[in-house]
Design a protein around this motif. Structure first.
Motif, PDB file in Angstrom:
ATOM      1  N   ASP A 180    -126.979   2.891 -31.241  1.00  0.00           N
ATOM      2  CA  ASP A 180    -127.860   1.736 -31.027  1.00  0.00           C
ATOM      3  C   ASP A 180    -129.156   1.870 -31.823  1.00  0.00           C
ATOM      4  O   ASP A 180    -130.245   1.545 -31.341  1.00  0.00           O
ATOM      5  CB  ASP A 180    -128.208   1.578 -29.531  1.00  0.00           C
ATOM      6  CG  ASP A 180    -126.959   1.507 -28.663  1.00  0.00           C
ATOM      7  OD1 ASP A 180    -125.902   1.112 -29.191  1.00  0.00           O
ATOM      8  OD2 ASP A 180    -127.038   1.847 -27.476  1.00  0.00           O
ATOM      9  N   ASP A 202    -127.209  -0.996 -34.344  1.00  0.00           N
ATOM     10  CA  ASP A 202    -126.883  -1.658 -33.087  1.00  0.00           C
ATOM     11  C   ASP A 202    -126.252  -3.025 -33.322  1.00  0.00           C
ATOM     12  O   ASP A 202    -126.606  -3.743 -34.253  1.00  0.00           O
ATOM     13  CB  ASP A 202    -128.132  -1.821 -32.222  1.00  0.00           C
ATOM     14  CG  ASP A 202    -127.768  -2.273 -30.814  1.00  0.00           C
ATOM     15  OD1 ASP A 202    -127.086  -1.495 -30.122  1.00  0.00           O
ATOM     16  OD2 ASP A 202    -128.117  -3.406 -30.435  1.00  0.00           O
ATOM     17  N   GLN A 203    -125.353  -3.382 -32.419  1.00  0.00           N
ATOM     18  CA  GLN A 203    -124.634  -4.647 -32.585  1.00  0.00           C
ATOM     19  C   GLN A 203    -125.541  -5.867 -32.469  1.00  0.00           C
ATOM     20  O   GLN A 203    -125.194  -6.933 -32.961  1.00  0.00           O
ATOM     21  CB  GLN A 203    -123.450  -4.732 -31.623  1.00  0.00           C
ATOM     22  CG  GLN A 203    -123.800  -4.631 -30.168  1.00  0.00           C
ATOM     23  CD  GLN A 203    -122.526  -4.517 -29.309  1.00  0.00           C
ATOM     24  OE1 GLN A 203    -121.650  -3.696 -29.570  1.00  0.00           O
ATOM     25  NE2 GLN A 203    -122.415  -5.330 -28.291  1.00  0.00           N
ATOM     26  N   GLU A 236    -121.910  -1.335 -35.680  1.00  0.00           N
ATOM     27  CA  GLU A 236    -121.064  -1.571 -34.513  1.00  0.00           C
ATOM     28  C   GLU A 236    -121.064  -3.047 -34.136  1.00  0.00           C
ATOM     29  O   GLU A 236    -121.944  -3.801 -34.538  1.00  0.00           O
ATOM     30  CB  GLU A 236    -121.474  -0.685 -33.333  1.00  0.00           C
ATOM     31  CG  GLU A 236    -122.854  -0.908 -32.794  1.00  0.00           C
ATOM     32  CD  GLU A 236    -123.154   0.007 -31.592  1.00  0.00           C
ATOM     33  OE1 GLU A 236    -122.282   0.766 -31.161  1.00  0.00           O
ATOM     34  OE2 GLU A 236    -124.287  -0.074 -31.094  1.00  0.00           O
TER      35      GLU A 236
HETATM   36 MG    MG Z   1    -124.710  -0.745 -28.289  1.00  0.00          MG
END
Ligand code: MG
Ligand code: C2E
Ligand code: MG
Ligand code: MG
Length: 280
Positions: A180, A202-203, A236
């Motif tokens: 993250d 981080d997404q 991600e």
């Molecule tokens: Mg995450």
């Protein structure tokens, strides 16, 4: 009379008791039972090299199947496990199970890739490296096939003792990633001091990379920072072809997300790879 009073007391109690506290206590005792009864399972999500499309890793994600509540998402129970200290035992189970299943997968002849395990900050107690060492020897897994996903919160908290511990893990041959990345503390000096191998964007930045200039700028900056420190960068939460194209464009090394595969059981993953290799 007594019955009446009992009911009133009960009502008073439910009305006044903080519902959130009750829920936490219920989940906490559920977690203890889950540990005793083997109600946790792991799923694994594949990670790919963007340029070559080769599998580069698997992230282990815990799942809790409760007999009455059904599947409880990690976002509901991990914070409670952290506060109650149960995460130490749960986390040990996760590392052990992830290594065991990765060794099993390798024994079936699948390509050898590291399994990444999420580590919560209370797990990073004294002698965490002993836990890792014991699990590696118990499961017979080679250390380079274990990666620990740490949060920025972990690396920021302890200064020199954390630094020593991370170097010890690194010396054992275990890989280290920051999960993250970009959502936690803003100090970046730890990247210089700690032996990190990989950054996970981080997404939340990946989600709007197509139409949010700021998210694209942050993603570019993380990739450039990572590369100048000789780290691998993985994105991600990649869900679309378009997001992947953007990430390729800005030089991101690796990706993970629903676009490729959701997290799956090790058995389902095996079937999936088998199907794909037959098709090609
Ligand atoms: Mg995450
Ligand atoms: P994380 O480590 O950042 O894991 C990524 C999360 O994103 C996972 O959610 C995964 O299922 C989800 N995900 C993967 N691909 C996509 C995608 O393309 N789109 C979207 N929207 N989501 C995607 P999950 O499994 O619910 O886990 C949530 C968080 O719970 C994890 O975030 C991690 O912080 C924590 N967690 C999960 N398993 C463990 C564990 O074994 N130990 C600890 N300490 N924490 C864990
Ligand atoms: Mg993770
Ligand atoms: Mg993450």
């Amino acid at each position: 009379q007594a019955k009446e009073k009992g009911r009133n007391t009960y009502q008073f109690f439910t009305e006044d008791m903080n519902f959130a506290v009750l829920e936490r206590l219920t989940i906490e005792s559920g977690l203890r039972q889950a540990l005793d009864h083997g109600a946790f399972v792991l799923e694994f999500q594949p990670q790919y090299d963007i340029a070559t499309h080769r599998l580069v890793g698997l992230e282990a994600l815990i799942r809790w199947q409760h007999p009455e509540w059904g599947r409880v998402p990690p976002s509901r129970f991990i914070p409670i496990a952290e506060d109650s200290g149960l995460i130490v035992l749960i986390g040990e189970w996760v590392i052990h199970e992830a290594c065991r299943q990765n060794v099993y997968r390798q024994s079936l002849g699948f390509e050898k890739v590291p399994v990444a395990v999420n580590i919560a900050s209370p797990q990073f107690i004294q002698r965490f490296e002993d836990v890792v060492e014991r699990v590696l020897s118990e499961t017979g897994m080679e250390p380079q096939y274990l990666e620990l996903e740490l949060t920025e919160g972990i690396v920021m908290q302890g200064e020199s003792s954390i630094q020593k511990r991370l170097h010890k893990l690194k010396d054992m041959g275990v890989k280290l990633a920051i999960d993250d990345f970009g959502t936690g503390y803003s100090s970046l000096s730890y990247l210089k001091r700690f032996p990190i191998d990989r950054l996970k964007i981080d997404q939340s930045f990946v989600r709007d990379i197509i139409d949010d200039q700021d998210d694209l700028a942050i993603t570019r900056a993380v990739i450039s920072l990572g590369h100048s420190l000789r780290l691998l960068v993985i994105a991600e939460g990649v869900e679309t072809e378009q997001q992947l194209a953007f990430l390729r464009e800005v030089g991101c090394d690796q990706a993970q997300g629903f676009y490729f595969s959701p997290p799956l059981s090790i058995k389902a993953l095996g079937d999936w790879f088998f199907q794909n290799s037959k098709a090609s």
